[in-house]
Design a protein around this motif. Structure first.
Motif, PDB file in Angstrom:
ATOM      1  N   GLN A   1       8.051 -24.172   7.732  1.00  0.00           N
ATOM      2  CA  GLN A   1       7.101 -23.132   8.120  1.00  0.00           C
ATOM      3  C   GLN A   1       7.341 -21.834   7.367  1.00  0.00           C
ATOM      4  N   TYR A   2       6.234 -21.204   6.974  1.00  0.00           N
ATOM      5  CA  TYR A   2       6.295 -19.882   6.347  1.00  0.00           C
ATOM      6  C   TYR A   2       5.594 -18.864   7.235  1.00  0.00           C
ATOM      7  N   ASN A   3       6.168 -17.677   7.288  1.00  0.00           N
ATOM      8  CA  ASN A   3       5.585 -16.557   8.028  1.00  0.00           C
ATOM      9  C   ASN A   3       5.247 -15.427   7.060  1.00  0.00           C
ATOM     10  N   VAL A   4       4.499 -14.463   7.548  1.00  0.00           N
ATOM     11  CA  VAL A   4       4.258 -13.243   6.781  1.00  0.00           C
ATOM     12  C   VAL A   4       4.942 -12.086   7.510  1.00  0.00           C
ATOM     13  N   SER A   5       5.835 -11.407   6.796  1.00  0.00           N
ATOM     14  CA  SER A   5       6.469 -10.201   7.338  1.00  0.00           C
ATOM     15  C   SER A   5       5.628  -9.007   6.908  1.00  0.00           C
ATOM     16  N   VAL A   6       5.163  -8.238   7.874  1.00  0.00           N
ATOM     17  CA  VAL A   6       4.323  -7.072   7.615  1.00  0.00           C
ATOM     18  C   VAL A   6       5.045  -5.834   8.154  1.00  0.00           C
ATOM     19  N   SER A   7       5.177  -4.805   7.332  1.00  0.00           N
ATOM     20  CA  SER A   7       5.879  -3.596   7.776  1.00  0.00           C
ATOM     21  C   SER A   7       5.156  -2.346   7.313  1.00  0.00           C
ATOM     22  N   VAL A   8       5.310  -1.294   8.091  1.00  0.00           N
ATOM     23  CA  VAL A   8       4.762   0.021   7.766  1.00  0.00           C
ATOM     24  C   VAL A   8       5.864   1.048   7.990  1.00  0.00           C
ATOM     25  N   GLU A   9       6.169   1.837   6.957  1.00  0.00           N
ATOM     26  CA  GLU A   9       7.189   2.874   7.095  1.00  0.00           C
ATOM     27  C   GLU A   9       6.580   4.253   6.858  1.00  0.00           C
ATOM     28  N   LEU A  10       6.751   5.135   7.837  1.00  0.00           N
ATOM     29  CA  LEU A  10       6.282   6.516   7.726  1.00  0.00           C
ATOM     30  C   LEU A  10       7.400   7.348   7.114  1.00  0.00           C
ATOM     31  N   LYS A  11       7.219   7.766   5.873  1.00  0.00           N
ATOM     32  CA  LYS A  11       8.270   8.494   5.173  1.00  0.00           C
ATOM     33  C   LYS A  11       8.246   9.987   5.439  1.00  0.00           C
ATOM     34  N   GLN A  12       7.071  10.513   5.719  1.00  0.00           N
ATOM     35  CA  GLN A  12       6.925  11.935   6.029  1.00  0.00           C
ATOM     36  C   GLN A  12       6.136  12.042   7.330  1.00  0.00           C
ATOM     37  N   ALA A  13       6.777  12.523   8.379  1.00  0.00           N
ATOM     38  CA  ALA A  13       6.132  12.566   9.686  1.00  0.00           C
ATOM     39  C   ALA A  13       5.213  13.769   9.825  1.00  0.00           C
TER      40      ALA A  13
ATOM     41  N   CYS B   1       0.851  -1.181   0.000  1.00  0.00           N
ATOM     42  CA  CYS B   1       0.000   0.000   0.000  1.00  0.00           C
ATOM     43  C   CYS B   1       0.890   1.234   0.000  1.00  0.00           C
ATOM     44  N   PHE B   2       0.625   2.144  -0.936  1.00  0.00           N
ATOM     45  CA  PHE B   2       1.404   3.374  -1.051  1.00  0.00           C
ATOM     46  C   PHE B   2       0.480   4.559  -0.788  1.00  0.00           C
ATOM     47  N   VAL B   3       0.822   5.350   0.213  1.00  0.00           N
ATOM     48  CA  VAL B   3       0.013   6.511   0.564  1.00  0.00           C
ATOM     49  C   VAL B   3       0.779   7.772   0.181  1.00  0.00           C
ATOM     50  N   SER B   4       0.153   8.628  -0.612  1.00  0.00           N
ATOM     51  CA  SER B   4       0.788   9.868  -1.056  1.00  0.00           C
ATOM     52  C   SER B   4      -0.093  11.059  -0.697  1.00  0.00           C
ATOM     53  N   GLY B   5       0.551  12.219  -0.606  1.00  0.00           N
ATOM     54  CA  GLY B   5      -0.188  13.444  -0.329  1.00  0.00           C
ATOM     55  C   GLY B   5       0.454  14.618  -1.026  1.00  0.00           C
ATOM     56  N   SER B   6      -0.323  15.325  -1.820  1.00  0.00           N
ATOM     57  CA  SER B   6       0.181  16.488  -2.556  1.00  0.00           C
ATOM     58  C   SER B   6       1.446  16.165  -3.335  1.00  0.00           C
ATOM     59  N   GLY B   7       1.460  14.997  -3.964  1.00  0.00           N
ATOM     60  CA  GLY B   7       2.577  14.614  -4.818  1.00  0.00           C
ATOM     61  C   GLY B   7       3.756  13.982  -4.110  1.00  0.00           C
ATOM     62  N   LYS B   8       3.688  13.807  -2.771  1.00  0.00           N
ATOM     63  CA  LYS B   8       4.787  13.213  -2.017  1.00  0.00           C
ATOM     64  C   LYS B   8       4.359  11.864  -1.445  1.00  0.00           C
ATOM     65  N   GLN B   9       5.274  10.896  -1.450  1.00  0.00           N
ATOM     66  CA  GLN B   9       4.989   9.608  -0.833  1.00  0.00           C
ATOM     67  C   GLN B   9       5.129   9.754   0.680  1.00  0.00           C
ATOM     68  N   LEU B  10       4.056   9.432   1.398  1.00  0.00           N
ATOM     69  CA  LEU B  10       4.020   9.662   2.842  1.00  0.00           C
ATOM     70  C   LEU B  10       4.233   8.392   3.651  1.00  0.00           C
ATOM     71  N   LEU B  11       3.705   7.274   3.174  1.00  0.00           N
ATOM     72  CA  LEU B  11       3.762   6.037   3.947  1.00  0.00           C
ATOM     73  C   LEU B  11       3.700   4.845   3.006  1.00  0.00           C
ATOM     74  N   VAL B  12       4.415   3.785   3.348  1.00  0.00           N
ATOM     75  CA  VAL B  12       4.399   2.543   2.567  1.00  0.00           C
ATOM     76  C   VAL B  12       4.195   1.377   3.521  1.00  0.00           C
ATOM     77  N   ALA B  13       3.257   0.513   3.194  1.00  0.00           N
ATOM     78  CA  ALA B  13       3.017  -0.707   3.966  1.00  0.00           C
ATOM     79  C   ALA B  13       3.201  -1.909   3.052  1.00  0.00           C
ATOM     80  N   LYS B  14       3.936  -2.908   3.543  1.00  0.00           N
ATOM     81  CA  LYS B  14       4.221  -4.081   2.718  1.00  0.00           C
ATOM     82  C   LYS B  14       4.057  -5.362   3.530  1.00  0.00           C
ATOM     83  N   SER B  15       3.641  -6.422   2.846  1.00  0.00           N
ATOM     84  CA  SER B  15       3.599  -7.760   3.446  1.00  0.00           C
ATOM     85  C   SER B  15       4.283  -8.726   2.497  1.00  0.00           C
ATOM     86  N   LEU B  16       4.901  -9.756   3.057  1.00  0.00           N
ATOM     87  CA  LEU B  16       5.613 -10.731   2.234  1.00  0.00           C
ATOM     88  C   LEU B  16       5.609 -12.089   2.912  1.00  0.00           C
ATOM     89  N   LEU B  17       5.171 -13.104   2.186  1.00  0.00           N
ATOM     90  CA  LEU B  17       5.232 -14.489   2.671  1.00  0.00           C
ATOM     91  C   LEU B  17       6.656 -14.993   2.488  1.00  0.00           C
TER      92      LEU B  17
END
Length: 211
Positions: free
Chosen positions: A168-180, A94-110
């Protein structure tokens, strides 16, 4: 006649006209500033939030607290689904942008299960900004969940050994705030933990996890 004399006894002196021009310029600047400051900030609506962030109302509430105020927000969901329990591919983003800037990215991976230390080193490397992961600390006892004021991640058990090749497989889930935003570091960390938990809950079902 000097620059301060009035022609014909009427009108304004050169100095007065200069002062008025300066005053007009200041007023124009102030009006522009006030107009910009008074612009309505865009509202983050639950029905626009990426489905991969989980509960839309809870995700929207957390996003409102951590993201900077912008005149517009956009959400882009990019999902590689897991079609069957024998598959080893599941990767929503998931990519969240605001006024042309990338603000937050969330990713999951098996991915295959590994130790907390090994996974933490790996997930740090996925961050776009090293500063985001410089102060990660665990927020669960098993240390497979870490967070800072700019980054949060969970390594969630998913598929037990025997269901897919390699154990065993896990899901890695991460959220990065690029613009605070203006939220304090402590509050931002708490909200990112909420976001990553909601995203993990969503992925547990969509990734067909059995653990």
């Amino acid at each position: 006649m000097t620059g301060t004399q009035v022609r014909g006894g009427k009108g304004l002196s050169m100095r007065s006209r200069s002062v008025l021009r300066s005053a007009s310029l200041v007023c124009a600047v102030l009006l522009t500033f006030v107009g910009c400051a008074g612009e309505d900030k865009s509202e983050i609506k639950a029905d626009e939030v990426c489905p991969s962030l989980g509960s839309s109302s809870n995700a929207a509430e957390a996003l409102r607290k951590v993201l900077p105020e912008e005149s517009s927000y956009s959400f882009e969901d990019d999902v590689k689904p897991r079609a069957a329990v024998t598959d080893t591919v599941y990767e929503p983003s998931c990519f969240v942008s605001g006024s042309g800037k990338q603000l937050l990215v969330a990713k999951s991976l098996l991915m295959r299960d590994e130790s907390a230390a090994s996974w933490t080193r790996w997930v740090k490397g996925t961050a776009a900004n090293n500063a985001s992961v410089a102060s990660l600390t665990p927020f669960t006892d098993d240390k497979k969940a870490v967070a800072s004021s700019r980054f949060a991640a969970i390594f969630m058990p998913c598929t037990s050994a025997g269901k897919v090749p390699g154990g065993q497989y896990n899901v890695s889930v991460s959220v990065e705030l690029k613009q605070a935003g203006s939220t304090s570091d402590t509050a931002a960390r708490d909200e990112l933990i909420k976001l990553v938990k909601h995203a993990a809950s969503y992925s547990h079902g969509k990734a067909k996890c059995d653990m």
